[in-house]
Design a protein around this motif. Structure first.
Motif, PDB file in Angstrom:
ATOM      1  N   UNK A 151       0.293  -1.043   0.054  1.00 23.71           N
ATOM      2  CA  UNK A 151       0.113  -0.122   0.171  1.00 23.71           C
ATOM      3  C   UNK A 151       0.579   0.909  -0.295  1.00 23.71           C
ATOM      4  N   UNK A 152       1.914   1.314   0.990  1.00 21.08           N
ATOM      5  CA  UNK A 152       2.760   2.540   0.787  1.00 21.08           C
ATOM      6  C   UNK A 152       3.163   2.931  -0.199  1.00 21.08           C
ATOM      7  N   UNK A 182       1.332   3.607  -3.325  1.00 20.50           N
ATOM      8  CA  UNK A 182       1.018   5.382  -2.796  1.00 20.50           C
ATOM      9  C   UNK A 182       2.043   6.366  -2.965  1.00 20.50           C
ATOM     10  N   UNK A 241       0.947   9.505  -5.152  1.00 18.75           N
ATOM     11  CA  UNK A 241      -0.175  10.086  -3.865  1.00 18.75           C
ATOM     12  C   UNK A 241      -1.097  10.053  -4.169  1.00 18.75           C
ATOM     13  N   UNK A 242      -2.249  10.076  -3.016  1.00 15.03           N
ATOM     14  CA  UNK A 242      -3.711  10.353  -2.898  1.00 15.03           C
ATOM     15  C   UNK A 242      -2.952  12.111  -3.315  1.00 15.03           C
ATOM     16  N   UNK A 243      -4.337  12.631  -3.716  1.00 14.59           N
ATOM     17  CA  UNK A 243      -4.495  13.984  -4.056  1.00 14.59           C
ATOM     18  C   UNK A 243      -3.696  14.000  -5.311  1.00 14.59           C
ATOM     19  N   UNK A 269      -0.277  10.075   2.130  1.00 18.33           N
ATOM     20  CA  UNK A 269      -0.773   9.657   2.078  1.00 18.33           C
ATOM     21  C   UNK A 269      -2.129  11.068   2.565  1.00 18.33           C
ATOM     22  N   UNK A 270      -3.349  11.078   2.633  1.00 20.51           N
ATOM     23  CA  UNK A 270      -4.724  11.784   3.334  1.00 20.51           C
ATOM     24  C   UNK A 270      -4.734  11.483   4.862  1.00 20.51           C
ATOM     25  N   UNK A 311      -5.713   8.011   5.416  1.00 16.06           N
ATOM     26  CA  UNK A 311      -4.382   6.910   5.542  1.00 16.06           C
ATOM     27  C   UNK A 311      -3.495   6.856   6.565  1.00 16.06           C
ATOM     28  N   UNK A 327      -9.797  14.061   4.500  1.00  8.36           N
ATOM     29  CA  UNK A 327      -9.742  13.240   2.944  1.00  8.36           C
ATOM     30  C   UNK A 327      -8.005  14.724   2.752  1.00  8.36           C
ATOM     31  N   UNK A 328      -7.624  15.834   3.507  1.00 11.40           N
ATOM     32  CA  UNK A 328      -6.423  16.475   2.616  1.00 11.40           C
ATOM     33  C   UNK A 328      -5.487  15.669   3.328  1.00 11.40           C
ATOM     34  N   UNK A 329      -4.312  16.085   2.047  1.00 11.64           N
ATOM     35  CA  UNK A 329      -2.589  15.627   2.607  1.00 11.64           C
ATOM     36  C   UNK A 329      -2.524  16.088   3.585  1.00 11.64           C
TER      37      UNK A 329
END
Lengths: 533, 233
Positions: free
Chosen positions: A8-9, A12, A16-18, B109-110, B113, B147-149
């Motif tokens: 998972x890492x 990510x 990356x998220x976002x 990660x958010x 997360x 949901x923010x980073x």
């Protein structure tokens, strides 16, 4: 060991998220994809070339060639015996030798072969060779409408020669041109020449319409004049004259419509055989044999003699001064022997046994082993040259991941403090290499499939850009990309193996590239990592 | 078994640690330190910079070996001088939460997360802990940032997320190393209140390393690390 969180890492950190994708991931994946794409495409094309040569060879000489091991042999009986076997599709006998061919002051010594023209569908696809070797004449005020010669033209006094021999001797086969200055109204009907045998003389011909459905054929000398009707079958003046056919269109012919044609006779060659030279030594001077050029051919297999002549079996016997002679026969097997070389080898050995050891039967891949060894060598060499591309990509991945390890020292410490094992933390970086390799390999395969799908357009674009419109013809004549059959992985086992090999190679190399950073991360002291600035 | 009876969740006995200075003499930072932490209790440790507070936390979490002494994780006795073992990681993931001055949130990660990383590392089912994570984030007032980073969060918000991350999988002990060190006084006070109240609510024990005497006094027990000795006040 639970490896879901390192995976998972790893994912990510690459995506990356976002954010859609990190710059490093994009570069690394594109690098691997391009490497995989290039390797697959090159190997697939090399295999395509091999496949093409394979089919060209089989088309040119069949699956096997039988060579007699004794001077006196019952070849007719043996060839019939072979032909009657269920595995055998067809057999063509041949006589071969070298002849001296002369046209005025020009000479050539082509490899000459006598075949049986009564077998129109023999092992050698002569009609295909003639079609390939046919080059129309480009006239200033005329158009070449010569029908492509066929094996039906082959007689004892007619030969087919390769383009190289024709060029060296400056000879051609019979030709017919339709002249531009014709008087034709609005009809869309056509007048064709359907047969032009090697005995046609140079002459001018005219077809003139007397009415909508009646016309006359005449030569310019006026020695022949034939009235014909569209309702009747095409008029045939016989051997030695062109045979015309009038094809009416939607708009009818009109009275006064006139078509003019110019025929050129085929060149006449003088041929000397080694027997004649032997006779000359004992002052028995024999005149050369005169034959007509019935057609010019080209064999798709480059390994075939470029200087070659094909005549009838009897013609070659005459030239050698021998009777009832056969130098061997070409064999074509049923289609289930096309791709399995082992099976073909076993069959050839079995046939040798059935012919009581009087013949040696050489399968095509043995006869041309030197050529395929060369192609294989070239393929391996290409792969060897390209492997460093993969390694360079791996080094780039390793360096980038190592930089990531150094940038994330405190995160590594944190993960251990939160309960991650050092091994699992190391696996994050190893898995990043694995993900990059897997995605890169899959995208590379996709690109390779696209390249294979659109290879003609792409090659045409590239060749045109490099060699220009005119150069393209030369390049494609040498590298015949357009007739290459490059199979998709689901179509061929060999292609599937190529794809899988490079997928595994890319994934392995990328994963190994992640091992060093992984090891560096795993041996990090977490307490020191947390203290680091 | 005796530790269990007394609800001792973490205990250190005669814990010692030295560091070599310039490769010659040894600097003794911990000298036979004794420490006992019961369930739902809190202990603050103060001391000068470099006196060994963080080292003590690292030894208690078994991130590095001590020179001597014994550590009890619940009823599990560990020779503190032994090399850290991979098997200890699993216990640490489930029973110890950590909060650091620099938050150490994972930037890719958010917030959600990041919080659930503790659950992932413990091998617990994520789906069962999502609700709890949301609840804790709500208690900390950062649920709207889930949901923010981390890059889009203020320092105080990041530390609240770090606290939630430490608490989410219900550890027995939280080791907090100067959690307010990077925060202004008001935010620091807010974060401390949240940390202490959460520990009380969650029945989680806390070891708090701090320089702030006010925050230190808020814990059940206070101590000072001086010359390698842990002195209870």
């Amino acid at each position: 060991m639970k490896l879901t969180w390192p995976l998972f890492l790893a994912w990510k950190q690459l995506f990356p998220s976002q954010r859609k994708v990190s710059f490093f991931s994009l570069l690394a994946i594109v690098g691997v994809a391009l490497g995989v794409n290039v390797m697959i495409v090159v190997v697939a094309f090399m295999q395509g070339f091999q496949q093409k040569f394979r089919s060209d060879i089989i088309d040119s000489q069949g699956h096997a060639r039988a060579v007699p091991l004794q001077r006196k042999i019952a070849w007719r009986k043996d060839s019939q015996k072979i032909a009657s076997l269920p595995e055998v599709a067809m057999v063509s006998t041949y006589v071969q030798g070298h002849l001296l061919v002369q046209n005025r002051d020009y000479h050539a010594v082509p490899f000459s072969m006598g075949i049986n023209p009564s077998q129109p569908k023999g092992v050698l696809p002569i009609n295909e060779f003639l079609k390939k070797g046919f080059v129309p004449v480009h006239g200033y005020d005329s158009k070449d409408i010569t029908p492509v010669p066929t094996i039906n033209s082959l007689e004892d006094d007619v030969v087919f020669i390769t383009q190289q021999v024709a060029n060296r001797l400056g000879v051609r086969a019979a030709t017919v041109l339709i002249l531009d200055d014709q008087n034709v109204t609005e009809t869309d009907g056509k007048v064709q020449v359907v047969r032009l045998d090697p005995y046609v003389e140079s002459e001018e011909w005219m077809i003139e319409f007397l009415a909508e459905d009646r016309y006359k054929i005449k030569n310019i000398l006026g020695s022949i004049e034939l009235n014909c009707s569209l309702d009747e079958p095409a008029a045939d003046l016989g051997w030695g004259y062109p045979q015309f056919r009038v094809v009416p269109g939607d708009k009818p012919f009109s009275k006064g419509d006139r078509y003019r044609f110019q025929t050129f006779r085929s060149s006449i060659l003088e041929i000397y055989s080694p027997t004649m030279i032997e006779q000359a030594k004992s002052d028995e001077m024999a005149p050369p044999r005169e034959v007509r050029v019935g057609g010019i051919f080209e064999v798709p297999w480059q390994g075939f003699h470029t200087d070659a002549l094909i005549g009838t079996h009897r013609f070659m016997e005459d030239m050698r001064g021998e009777e009832n002679v056969c130098d061997g026969f070409f064999i074509k097997f049923q289609t289930n022997y096309l791709h399995d070389e082992n099976k073909l080898g076993e069959l050839c050995a079995r046939l040798e046994g059935e012919l009581e050891g009087n013949w040696r039967i050489i399968p095509w891949f043995v006869e041309n082993a030197w050529f395929f060894d060369l192609l294989k060598f070239e393929e391996y060499l290409m792969v060897l040259i390209m492997i460093p591309i993969g390694l360079v990509a791996a080094f780039a991945i390793a360096i980038a991941l190592m930089t990531t390890v150094l940038r994330k020292i405190r995160e590594i410490g944190l993960l251990v403090a939160m309960g991650g094992t050092r091994f699992a933390v190391g696996m994050i970086f190893c898995m990043q290499g694995f993900i990059i390799g897997t995605l890169g390999a899959l995208i590379g395969c996709g690109l390779a499939l696209l390249f294979i799908r659109y290879r003609d357009s792409l090659m045409s674009f590239i060749v045109t850009k490099i060699a220009g419109e005119e150069g393209q013809a030369g390049v494609t004549q040498f590298y015949d990309f357009y007739s290459l059959e490059v199979p998709y992985p689901w179509e061929s086992e060999q292609s599937m193996i190529t794809f899988l090999t490079f997928i595994v190679f890319a994934v392995l190399v990328s994963t190994i590239a992640g091992l060093l950073p992984a090891w560096r991360a795993a041996r990090m002291n977490p307490a020191e990592a947390l203290r680091s600035e | 078994m005796s530790n269990q009876r007394e609800n001792v969740v973490l205990k250190a006995s005669e814990l010692s640690k030295s560091f070599s200075v310039l490769g010659t003499s040894d600097l003794k930072v911990l000298d036979e330190v004794n420490l006992t932490l019961k369930q739902s209790s809190s202990l603050s440790i103060r001391g000068d910079s470099g006196c060994g507070k963080t080292t003590l936390l690292n030894l208690l979490a078994r991130l590095e070996p001590a020179d001597g002494g014994t550590i009890f994780w619940g009823d599990r006795e560990i020779a503190a001088a032994s090399q850290t073992h991979a098997m200890e990681a699993s216990w640490r993931a489930k029973h110890i939460g950590v909060v650091y001055q620099s938050y150490y949130l994972i930037p890719e990660l958010t917030v959600m997360e990041n919080v659930l990383m503790s659950v992932r590392l413990s091998g617990l089912p994520i789906t069962e802990y999502e609700g709890r994570a949301k609840e804790l984030l709500e208690q900390m007032g950062v649920v709207n940032k889930s949901m923010q980073i981390p890059a889009k969060l203020s320092g105080g918000e990041r530390q609240r997320v770090a606290i939630v991350r430490a608490l989410v999988n219900r550890p027995q002990v939280i080791l907090a190393d100067e959690p307010t060190g990077n925060l202004d006084e008001r935010t620091g006070a807010e974060v401390m209140d949240l940390l202490l109240s959460s520990c009380t609510k969650e029945k989680t024990s806390l070891i708090l390393v701090t320089h702030n005497p006010t925050f230190a006094r808020a814990t059940n027990e206070t101590s000072t690390l001086t010359d390698g000795k842990l002195i209870y006040e």
